[in-house]
Design an enzyme around this catalytic site. Sequence first.
Site, short mmCIF file in Angstrom:
data_model
loop_
_atom_site.label_atom_id
_atom_site.label_comp_id
_atom_site.label_asym_id
_atom_site.label_seq_id
_atom_site.Cartn_x
_atom_site.Cartn_y
_atom_site.Cartn_z
N SER A 235 -14.38 -28.02 34.77
CA SER A 235 -13.90 -29.22 34.53
C SER A 235 -14.72 -30.28 33.86
O SER A 235 -15.26 -29.75 32.79
CB SER A 235 -13.20 -29.91 35.77
OG SER A 235 -12.12 -30.78 35.56
N GLU A 366 -3.18 -24.96 33.10
CA GLU A 366 -4.10 -26.17 33.25
C GLU A 366 -3.55 -27.34 33.78
O GLU A 366 -4.06 -28.17 34.52
CB GLU A 366 -5.23 -26.24 32.14
CG GLU A 366 -6.13 -25.32 31.95
CD GLU A 366 -7.14 -25.19 32.67
OE1 GLU A 366 -7.29 -26.20 33.57
OE2 GLU A 366 -8.20 -24.28 32.78
N HIS A 459 -5.20 -25.83 37.13
CA HIS A 459 -6.51 -26.49 36.92
C HIS A 459 -7.36 -26.42 38.39
O HIS A 459 -6.99 -26.82 39.28
CB HIS A 459 -6.62 -27.80 36.39
CG HIS A 459 -7.91 -28.39 35.95
ND1 HIS A 459 -8.57 -27.93 35.02
CD2 HIS A 459 -8.53 -29.45 36.42
CE1 HIS A 459 -9.75 -28.45 34.83
NE2 HIS A 459 -9.89 -29.60 35.67
#
Length: 549
Positions: A235, A366, A459
């Site tokens: 991330s 995601e 995610h």
Amino acid sequence: MFTHLSVTTGLPRHDTARSLRPSRSSSTTSSGIPDLADSPRTALDVQVTGGTVRGVRDGSIVAWRGIPYAAPPVGPLRFRAPQSVIPWCGVRDASRHRDVASQIPRNSLRSKIARQLASEDCLTINVLAPTVGRRTRLSLPVMVFIHGGGYSIGSAQDFPQQGPSFVRTGRVVYVNFNYRLGALGYLDFSGYSTPERPIENNLGLRDQLAALEWVRSNIRSFGGNPNNVTVFGESAGGNAALTLMATPAARGLFARVIAQSPPPGAAYAPELTRGWAEEVVNELRAITPDAVGETSDAAQLLIEADAGQLMLAALAVQVRTPDAQPGTFCLAPVVDGDLLPEHPVDAFRRGHTHHVPLIIGTNYREGSAFGRRVDILPQSPQRIQALFERAPEGTHDAMRAAYPGLPTKHAASDFGGDFAFWFPSVTVGGLHSRVAPVHFYRFDLAPRLMHVVGLGATHGIELFALFNDLDTLFARSVTAFGGRKPFISAGERMRRHWLHFACTGVVEASWPNYTEQDRQTLIFDEVDRVECDPRGEQRQVWQEFWPTL
């Protein structure tokens, strides 16, 4: 746009600022002398920049935690580039973590730690090594992990099993560290700099450079090889890894990179970042009405404000930015023309990055968790429309066909996730393949409950598997209804690939190179497979829709 699945949203209570004020660790005297200053030396003592640190043994692992890699960025060093470590006398206790970076406390499912002390005195690094490496003085490969959290939350303490899951193999030395976040690390207040009180930008990026320089100078003492360093992150940490590849000052500090679910587009020009800084200053004046109110005294206000007040002011701007400027996120590196000479994606396009091998990839869905927990992606009808208005008109129909039902919830979440993570990642992977080996992956596997609630492989989900961190309440809950064993197995395979890459500099033979011609991608699933240009039609639509990436 790059924060973990477990982040909660909502404005904090007004007493939050008080909890963020700098605190002194109880294990340090009021004069700053370490606990073990008069203690006799042991086999766990290591000489590092600044003095001697004493680690702690945990089975087959030795850990040194909370080691300073720079001076505390407090007082006159707030908003300054990291400075040299302040030496200490005697032996410093390195048996436990120190304070995390100042941040708004939020409930987190990523960590077993119920409460973490946060302060501006946060520039510390942790090293885990196998005991065999200490005994035989091996020069092991080094893996340096950069935590995510949207450059606003998170710490090296996230996912407690992240280091042990790698080090117990006996093959690597593992490093992670804290760096400045939020207003103190990722807002560009340099426009308020004065000769008397300089203010610098890209402070979080500068911290990351300082941590890597510390690794280069000290890791041999822990059994690590400074010439065989793999930087990896997820991330915001993935964004940091890619940004370091485009940062000239990082040359020679690492040999290869792994970027998990990065948002490569998250870096902005000073014209934009200084506008956000001005908004934060205005918010700060509203929070502190009795403080300095004149524009000419903005620097003084920034210097004297409580860390918690700075974080609250930044949060207010962070919350409204995705609507005011869809597709952007105010906490990100600034393309200042100096430390970061050009946008990282432009650097990849022009071949100006460090030509090191790269593993890069994303998860299948995601964006699915963001609209529910973190509302920062372009997923609302208004934000999506704003992006369409910036795209060539002739591409609109093809994009709507690529995401049937847009802007309904499911299609919108996938559109937003692909905009922030997937499309820029395949773009970067293709561009970098022109100058160095690239291997692309997609993580498709998620426990059954994640599919039931409509999230799928969202995610951050792969971190629980990769780090074998499955004893948290979140991990136990989502695997209680099936899929635990395949999820664990996928994490083991991913970890094996990461270790092979870190130890040898190449991937296993079953994972082909990623090129712009065939885009062969390793899919992590119940049974792994390789696909040629997965979702290629959508990729081509994006290339027409968003050619300026």
